[in-house]
Scaffold this motif. Structure first.
Motif, PDB file in Angstrom:
ATOM      1  N   ARG A 123       0.830  -1.201   0.000  1.00 36.96           N
ATOM      2  CA  ARG A 123       0.000   0.000   0.000  1.00 36.96           C
ATOM      3  C   ARG A 123       0.861   1.246   0.000  1.00 36.96           C
ATOM      4  NH1 ARG A 123      -4.750   1.389   4.408  1.00 36.96           N
ATOM      5  NH2 ARG A 123      -5.356   3.426   3.506  1.00 36.96           N
TER       6      ARG A 123
ATOM      7  N   ASN B 244     -13.385  10.274  -2.219  1.00 37.14           N
ATOM      8  CA  ASN B 244     -13.194   9.149  -1.312  1.00 37.14           C
ATOM      9  C   ASN B 244     -14.420   8.242  -1.361  1.00 37.14           C
ATOM     10  OD1 ASN B 244     -15.152  10.345   0.264  1.00 37.14           O
ATOM     11  ND2 ASN B 244     -13.697  11.280   1.694  1.00 37.14           N
ATOM     12  N   SER B 245     -14.472   7.262  -0.494  1.00 35.14           N
ATOM     13  CA  SER B 245     -15.506   6.238  -0.590  1.00 35.14           C
ATOM     14  C   SER B 245     -16.918   6.766  -0.345  1.00 35.14           C
ATOM     15  CB  SER B 245     -15.211   5.092   0.386  1.00 35.14           C
ATOM     16  OG  SER B 245     -15.214   5.572   1.719  1.00 35.14           O
TER      17      SER B 245
ATOM     18  N   GLU C  94       1.003   4.262  -2.800  1.00 34.95           N
ATOM     19  CA  GLU C  94       0.839   5.675  -2.484  1.00 34.95           C
ATOM     20  C   GLU C  94       2.038   6.485  -2.955  1.00 34.95           C
ATOM     21  OE1 GLU C  94       0.183   5.783   1.683  1.00 34.95           O
ATOM     22  OE2 GLU C  94      -1.941   5.199   1.549  1.00 34.95           O
TER      23      GLU C  94
ATOM     24  N   ARG D 193      -9.322   0.142  -5.005  1.00 35.34           N
ATOM     25  CA  ARG D 193      -9.852  -0.693  -3.927  1.00 35.34           C
ATOM     26  C   ARG D 193      -8.733  -1.076  -2.948  1.00 35.34           C
ATOM     27  NH1 ARG D 193     -14.967  -2.523  -5.348  1.00 35.34           N
ATOM     28  NH2 ARG D 193     -15.520  -2.170  -7.547  1.00 35.34           N
ATOM     29  N   ASP D 194      -9.151  -1.394  -1.742  1.00 37.01           N
ATOM     30  CA  ASP D 194      -8.180  -1.844  -0.750  1.00 37.01           C
ATOM     31  C   ASP D 194      -7.952  -3.337  -0.893  1.00 37.01           C
ATOM     32  OD1 ASP D 194     -10.381  -3.106   0.381  1.00 37.01           O
ATOM     33  OD2 ASP D 194     -10.730  -1.486   1.839  1.00 37.01           O
ATOM     34  N   GLU D 195      -7.114  -3.890   0.029  1.00 38.60           N
ATOM     35  CA  GLU D 195      -6.777  -5.300  -0.076  1.00 38.60           C
ATOM     36  C   GLU D 195      -7.990  -6.216   0.031  1.00 38.60           C
ATOM     37  OE1 GLU D 195      -5.270  -3.115   1.628  1.00 38.60           O
ATOM     38  OE2 GLU D 195      -3.097  -3.229   1.306  1.00 38.60           O
TER      39      GLU D 195
ATOM     40  N   GLU E 102     -11.887   2.349  -1.982  1.00 36.72           N
ATOM     41  CA  GLU E 102     -11.007   3.246  -1.226  1.00 36.72           C
ATOM     42  C   GLU E 102     -11.069   4.666  -1.786  1.00 36.72           C
ATOM     43  OE1 GLU E 102      -6.410   3.157  -1.254  1.00 36.72           O
ATOM     44  OE2 GLU E 102      -7.030   1.801   0.358  1.00 36.72           O
TER      45      GLU E 102
END
Length: 512
Positions: free
Chosen positions: A4, A33-34, A8, A133-135, A140
């Motif tokens: 991550r 953002n989300s 970034e 997307r996150d893990e 995200e």
């Protein structure tokens, strides 16, 4: 965690690299953002939507999208507990982004949506977005690029309205539209086209061969000559053809097709586009008008023809008396003279019959000089009665035109007769025939009083005439005949100096 941080870091490096381009671009770059809160928006938002970046940063992006367009991007609003009409109350009704539609589960997409301008109006934008997307696969961040496509949408709407208006006009006028790609033999017919031909889509195989099958066998070569054989010729010329077709019930109709060859830039292939219309009634009416004009012309020529026949009859009467006492070579000479006079009478009566009876069109190669000479010979008596001298001036070269001889003879008789009548006090009438590389030109030049400019432009219109007892139908029919021969008629006139009528006809292909 390490992956991550690397993403970034890479994002910051990429952002720094493209920052100058983003600041100068007219596209709006935005990051949300989300929960759809705007994290970043590029300076172009002020040029496109009228907002300063700091005005919209931190607010929900949903506030600026037309509510009915939210479904386009898979976002749905939950009912607000307290909605007093303020932006804050509206923002409280915005949920976090959820996987609410199948379309929205994709990681990228393109949508056309309407976005609110600072002045309250909405403009069309094409939003290209990507979901980060996150893990665990949750949303995200959303990054998007918006482009103002208002002009494009307006053009599309104008085009849609134009097409709708065109279809309505075609339906009201009974016009069918078609497109044909010869390389693939694809033939498209509009609904109006099927109505004109009396077929349904299931009854007709959409290709050229199926089209030719319903055309009258005698007219198929004409159809091919006008369209198929002209494939690939670079010309802006409009192609016009009249032919007969068989309707499903066995009846025969007359169809007019107007088409044009062009190049489809998308397919990089030739394309024939055009319209068709049923002119059966119109053709019958025109034929009746032509016959009527022929009979009228025959009646007007009666005095001249009577004079023309009286001369050979006088000779026959005299020689028949002399023949009673003649013998040997003298009798043979009298017989020869009398035979010539009989031939002369037969020719005059034959020309009169050509005017009187309707005949089917027969296109052959004819020398225009011969046709004009026959017309001048036939009208010579009327010219003499009006003290007019007809002078023919023709090029020594053959002037071959593929035409219907009788139809062109009708045109030249009409024009020459008008020229004679334009000189009530007599004068010189010149018929000049010449040719260039592609065309034959016939100029009929009189010494009449001329035609005013405002009337000159209207010659050929039905029921417009410069004669006291005329109908104007003669010139109208003449224009139609010349048009069917791919030619044109032009007029030049000066007050007190006379009028020149110029008829241009294409030379036969065999002569070029």
């Amino acid at each position: 965690m390490r992956n991550r941080k690397e993403r970034e870091h890479g994002s910051r490096m990429t952002g720094d690299l493209f920052a100058p381009l983003i600041r100068q671009s007219d596209d709006i770059y935005v990051s949300l953002n989300s929960d759809m809160t705007i994290e970043y928006v590029s300076p172009s938002v002020e040029r496109v939507l009228g907002y300063r970046p700091e005005e919209v940063t931190g607010k929900s992006g949903v506030l600026y999208i037309l509510p009915e367009d939210l479904s386009r991007i898979g976002i749905h609003l939950l009912p607000a507990d307290q909605d007093d009409g303020t932006e804050e109350a509206a923002a409280s009704s915005v949920p976090h982004v959820a996987e609410v539609t199948e379309d929205y589960q994709a990681n990228f997409g393109v949508r056309d949506i309407r976005v609110r301008h600072r002045d309250g109006r909405y403009i069309w934008c094409r939003a290209t977005f990507s979901i980060v997307r996150d893990e665990l696969g949750g949303v995200e961040r959303i990054v998007a690029v918006g482009r103002d496509i208002s002009d494009k949408k307006r053009s599309e709407e104008e085009l849609r309205r134009s097409r709708a208006s065109l279809q309505l006009a075609h339906r009201c006028a009974g016009l069918g539209h078609f497109e044909w790609y010869p390389e693939t033999n694809e033939l498209y017919w509009s609904d109006e086209m099927y109505a004109v031909f009396g077929f349904s889509r299931t009854d007709f195989a959409s290709d050229w061969e199926a089209y030719e099958k319903i055309v009258h066998p005698e007219d198929r070569p004409v159809l091919r000559e006008y369209f198929v054989e002209r494939l690939g010729r670079e010309s802006d010329q409009e192609l016009k053809c009249e032919y007969r077709i068989f309707m499903p019930d066995g009846s025969v109709r007359t169809i007019q097709t107007i088409g044009k060859w062009m190049r489809d830039e998308y397919r990089q292939a030739p394309l024939l586009v055009g319209i068709v219309r049923d002119i059966t009634i119109e053709s019958r009416t025109e034929e009746l008008l032509r016959t009527s004009e022929k009979l009228k012309m025959a009646g007007q020529l009666a005095a001249g023809i009577a004079h023309e026949i009286r001369n050979p009859l006088t000779s026959l009467k005299g020689f028949s008396k002399l023949l009673r006492k003649a013998t040997g070579e003298q009798a043979d000479r009298y017989y020869e003279i009398m035979d010539q006079e009989f031939v002369r009478i037969e020719m005059i009566l034959g020309e009169l019959l050509v005017l009187a009876k309707p005949q089917a069109s027969v296109y052959q190669d004819w020398d225009i000089r011969l046709i004009v000479h026959e017309v001048a010979d036939l009208l010579s008596s009327q010219a003499i009665l009006n003290n007019v001298i007809i002078q023919e001036q023709a090029t020594p070269e053959a002037c071959i035109v593929r035409c219907d001889k009788n139809q062109l003879k009708q045109v030249f008789m009409n024009v020459v007769k008008n020229a004679i009548e334009a000189m009530p006090s007599g004068g010189l009438l010149i018929i000049l025939i010449e040719r260039d590389e592609t065309d034959v030109l016939v100029h009929v030049i009189d010494q009449g009083s001329g035609i005013p400019e405002d009337q000159l432009r209207r010659l050929g219109e039905p029921f417009f005439t410069t004669k006291e007892k005329g109908t104007g139908l003669g010139l109208m029919i003449s224009h139609k005949i010349i048009e069917e021969h791919d030619g044109n008629i032009r007029y030049v006139s000066r007050s007190g100096e006379g009028t020149t009528v110029s008829i241009r006809l294409p030379q036969s292909c065999a002569e070029r």
